[in-house]
Write an enzyme that holds these catalytic residues in place. Structure first.
Site, mmCIF file in Angstrom:
data_model
loop_
_atom_site.group_PDB
_atom_site.id
_atom_site.type_symbol
_atom_site.label_atom_id
_atom_site.label_comp_id
_atom_site.label_asym_id
_atom_site.label_seq_id
_atom_site.Cartn_x
_atom_site.Cartn_y
_atom_site.Cartn_z
ATOM 1 N N HIS A 59 0.775 -1.090 0.020
ATOM 2 C CA HIS A 59 0.052 0.044 -0.021
ATOM 3 C C HIS A 59 0.837 1.364 0.136
ATOM 4 O O HIS A 59 2.036 1.283 0.853
ATOM 5 C CB HIS A 59 -0.959 -0.107 1.282
ATOM 6 C CG HIS A 59 -2.090 0.974 1.122
ATOM 7 N ND1 HIS A 59 -1.920 2.297 1.341
ATOM 8 C CD2 HIS A 59 -3.499 0.871 0.777
ATOM 9 C CE1 HIS A 59 -3.035 2.876 1.255
ATOM 10 N NE2 HIS A 59 -4.030 1.942 0.727
ATOM 11 N N ASP B 252 -7.753 -4.324 -0.263
ATOM 12 C CA ASP B 252 -8.123 -4.773 -1.640
ATOM 13 C C ASP B 252 -8.152 -6.342 -2.023
ATOM 14 O O ASP B 252 -9.024 -7.045 -2.490
ATOM 15 C CB ASP B 252 -7.408 -4.151 -2.655
ATOM 16 C CG ASP B 252 -7.699 -2.497 -2.617
ATOM 17 O OD1 ASP B 252 -8.727 -2.214 -2.674
ATOM 18 O OD2 ASP B 252 -6.598 -1.798 -2.593
#
Length: 432
Positions: free
Chosen positions: A308, A367
C-alpha cells in the site's frame, strides 16, 4: 509552539526567508508555503503530492508506519467490531458517535431517502445492456442535481446536510439498480424494514418472483466492508471531490467526480484487479511461476492486492477483513472448495512467509481480501468498485461539507513547471 518557523536559504543569492510551521493534533508538521511564490518567486515541485498537505481536516488520521487508522479519533478496529455503518456515517458527518435517540433519528432520515426518483429508471434504460456499473453510477449520480435541485444551495448548511443524507441513502439503490440493469433483471425497490447493509443485499439479489432474505453473516460482512471503506483521508478520489467542490460545484457533481476517480485500477478498481489476477493465474500449481514473475524486475506482471502506498506496516483494514474472509470461507457452503479461493489462500500464505514480500512489506492489503469477500457473497467483480463507491460516499460528502464550511476555502489551482516550446510565431501553412 506558536509562531514557529523554518528558514529557507536561497543558495543562489544568499537570501533567507522565514516560513511558518503548522502543527496538527497528530502526525508530522507542515511548512506553510502558501506565500512562497509571492515572496520568493519560486514554486514547489511534488509529483503525486507525496509530501504536500492540501488542506486541514478533522475527519480521518492515518499513520502508515504504525498501521493506524482513526475516524474522528476512534480506532478502526473498535468501530469495525462494534458499530453499524450508519453509526459510523453519523460519526464522520457530525464528529461524535450518536446516542440512541440521535442514531434512531438518523436511521429514520436515511430510510426516508432510499428511493430514487422514478424517472431515473428511464435514464438507466438508456445505458447499453453490458455497460460497466461504474459508468452507470457515475452518470446517474451526476444527474441527481437535475432531480433534487430543491436543496443544492451550497452556501446553506441545511441544504448541504439534506444533500448528504440523500447521497448516503440513494447510493445503494442506484448501485443495485446498475447491477440489475447489467444482468437484465427488474430493479428492486428498497425494503426499509431492513438495515442498511441488508437492504443493499436485498436490492442486489431479490427478484419480484423469489423471496430473498440476506444471510446474517453476509450482512455482517458487508457492514464491515462499508465501515472499512467509509473514508481514508486525502486519497485520489477524496482530493478530486474537494478540488471539484472548491469551484462551487453542486454536491452531486462533486461525488460523481469522486466516483470517476475511484474507478481507476490503481485506486478503487484494485479489488477487481485482484480477481482478474487470480483468474489469470488460473490454477494453484501456477502460483510459484507467477510469484517468480512478480519478483522479476524486468517482468511487467504485478501481484495485485499486495502492499500500500500509505501503509508501510500491515494495513489495519486488511487484518480485519482477513478474519472475516476466513470466516466466510468456513461458513458459506462450497466457497472454500472454489479454485479461486484456493489460489487466494496460497498467495496469502506465500506473502506472509516469503522473505521477498516481508522485506518489502508487501503484505496483503484490504483490496486483496475485500475482493474475495465480495466474490464469496456472490457479487460479480464488475460491481466491486461500485460497492467501494457506496461506502466511500460517506467520506466524500463529509470532506465536502468540511471544506464548504471553511471560511478560508479557495478554488484549487495547482501550478506546474512548464517544459514546452518557448514563445514562437505563427507561420502561414504554405511556409511550414
Amino acid at each position: 509552539m506558536a509562531n514557529e518557523t523554518v528558514t529557507l536559504t536561497n543558495n543562489a543569492d544568499g537570501e533567507c526567508y522565514e516560513l511558518a510551521l503548522r502543527h496538527g493534533s497528530l502526525g508530522p508538521s507542515a511548512i506553510d508555503i502558501s506565500s512562497l511564490y509571492h515572496d520568493v518567486g519560486l514554486l514547489t515541485f511534488d509529483p503525486g503530492f507525496m509530501a504536500t498537505a492540501s488542506c486541514t481536516s478533522a475527519i480521518t488520521y492515518i499513520d502508515g508506519d504504525r498501521g493506524l487508522l482513526l475516524y474522528r479519533g476512534y480506532p478502526i478496529e473498535q468501530l469495525a467490531a462494534k458499530a453499524s455503518f450508519l453509526e459510523v456515517a453519523y460519526l464522520l458527518l457530525y464528529g461524535d458517535l450518536p446516542n440512541e435517540t440521535a442514531l434512531a433519528d438518523f436511521e429514520r432520515v436515511i430510510t426516508t431517502h432510499t428511493m430514487m426518483n422514478e424517472n431515473l429508471k428511464n435514464f438507466l434504460n438508456g445505458f447499453h445492456y453490458d455497460a460497466h456499473p461504474m459508468a452507470i453510477l457515475c452518470g446517474v449520480v451526476g444527474s441527481l442535481s437535475a432531480f433534487y435541485h430543491d436543496s443544492i444551495d451550497i452556501n446553506d448548511p441545511r441544504h448541504r446536510e439534506i444533500s448528504a443524507h440523500r447521497l448516503i441513502a440513494k447510493l445503494p439503490t442506484i448501485a443495485a439498480a446498475a447491477y440489475k440493469h447489467s444482468v437484465g433483471e427488474p430493479i428492486m425497490y428498497p425494503d426499509n424494514s431492513l438495515r442498511y447493509a441488508a437492504n443493499f443485499l436485498y436490492m442486489m439479489f431479490a427478484t419480484p418472483c423469489i423471496a430473498y432474505k440476506p444471510h446474517l453473516l453476509a450482512e455482517k460482512a458487508l457492514n464491515l466492508l462499508l465501515i472499512l471503506h467509509a473514508d481514508h483521508e486525502q486519497n485520489a478520489s477524496t482530493s478530486t471531490v474537494r478540488l471539484a467542490g472548491s469551484s462551487g460545484a453542486n454536491p452531486f457533481a462533486c461525488i460523481a467526480a469522486g466516483i470517476a476517480s475511484l474507478w481507476g485500477p490503481a485506486h478503487g478498481g484494485a479489488n477487481e484487479a485482484v480477481l482478474d489476477m487470480l483468474m489469470e493465474i488460473g490454477d494453484v500449481v501456477n502460483v510459484p511461476k507467477f510469484v517468480d514473475k512478480a519478483k522479476d524486475k524486468d517482468d511487467p506482471f504485478r501481484l495485485m492486492g499486495f502492499g500500500h502506498r500509505v501503509y508501510k506496516n500491515y494495513d489495519p483494514r486488511a487484518r480485519i477483513t482477513r478474519e472475516m474472509c476466513h470466516q466466510l470461507l468456513d461458513e458459506i457452503p462450497d466457497t472454500r472448495d472454489s479454485p479461486l479461493f484456493e489460489l487466494a489462500l496460497r498467495l496469502e500464505e506465500i506473502a506472509l512467509s516469503d522473505e521477498y514480500f516481508i522485506e518489502r512489506r508487501l503484505y496483503p492489503n484490504v483490496d486483496f481480501y475485500s475482493g474475495i469477500i465480495y466474490s464469496a457473497l456472490g457479487i460479480p467483480c464488475t460491481m466491486f468498485t461500485a460497492m467501494f463507491a457506496v461506502a466511500r460516499t460517506v467520506g466524500w460528502i463529509t470532506h465536502w461539507m468540511e471544506m464548504m464550511s471553511d471560511p478560508n476555502n479557495r478554488i484549487g489551482r495547482p501550478r506546474q513547471i512548464y517544459q514546452g516550446p518557448v514563445a514562437r510565431d505563427y507561420l502561414p501553412i504554405s511556409k511550414r
